[in-house]
Design an enzyme around this catalytic site. Sequence first.
Site, PDB file in Angstrom:
ATOM      1  N   LYS A   1      -2.802  -6.902  -7.721  1.00 35.79           N
ATOM      2  CA  LYS A   1      -1.944  -7.416  -6.936  1.00 35.79           C
ATOM      3  C   LYS A   1      -1.980  -9.082  -6.874  1.00 35.79           C
ATOM      4  CE  LYS A   1      -0.582  -3.340  -4.057  1.00 35.79           C
ATOM      5  NZ  LYS A   1      -0.581  -2.529  -2.910  1.00 35.79           N
TER       6      LYS A   1
ATOM      7  N   ARG B   1      -6.178   3.656  -6.178  1.00 40.98           N
ATOM      8  CA  ARG B   1      -4.812   3.780  -6.897  1.00 40.98           C
ATOM      9  C   ARG B   1      -4.718   2.780  -7.848  1.00 40.98           C
ATOM     10  NH1 ARG B   1       0.360   1.558  -6.630  1.00 40.98           N
ATOM     11  NH2 ARG B   1       2.059   2.737  -7.356  1.00 40.98           N
TER      12      ARG B   1
END
Length: 283
Positions: free
Chosen positions: A230, A264
């Site tokens: 991210k 995840r």
Amino acid sequence: MKGLINYTINAKGRLLDLSEPQVMGILNVTPDSFYAGSRKQTEKEIALRADQIIKEGGSIIDVGAFSTRPGAAVVSSEEEMARMRHALEIIRKQQPDAILSIDTYRPEVAEMAVEEFGADIINDVSEGGITGIANVPLANNGVEEYPAMFRMVAKLKVPYILMSVQKDIHDMMIGFSKEVQQLRDLGVKDIILDPGFGFGKTIRQNYKLMSEMEKLREMELPILVGISRKSMISKLLGFTADESLNGTSILNTIALQKGASILRVHDVKECVEVIKIVSEMLK
């Protein structure tokens, strides 16, 4: 692992023990997800990715058909549904026994995935309807006493991942407390909390949240962390998402130490290695 919540979720009669950390592999059937390496659209690409996740040690395949990154194009419910059906047909054929998580904030997509393909978990990035695409409020938020997705998950009787869009741990725990009670009132049994790194938070707020994440353990529910590649990593370090694997592994290590039960990720093999090392250290 020492200190993890002793929790087992029931995925359509199959029990998944979260007292040991699990890896959720990302399979995006979108043309515009923030990490280009995660985009899989052809039948061959989807089948190979499903095989890769399971072969490398993932226990859950998380399927997304609508990019929720900031600035992503809005996709209609019909388009998301068509993409999801296309992917699930292939995955169920390729990996019929895989535990499938459906990454959506739309109740109708969740319903289709569970009823037509036996999907096992609903992964809702909207905190029950607060936001769809990252940082963009959904229409009619707060009108219903119980959000539509909460009511749908209760109807479907599947585990639910509740993701927060709140900016700090204080507001997050207040929101989670209210929402978990709403879900319990509706009869939802298996709830997993996701602090929502990257959603409604600045880079500084993301790292502050990570530093305090162990406080979420007071909720006595399993915690999912999704920080894979991210922008909180790439922007801080001046890299691209393609160059953010090392930063991802570092943050996944910290997340495990603070109580994460599910990670995840895009890079399943590397995440499995992180879990093995941290698990050995914390025995």
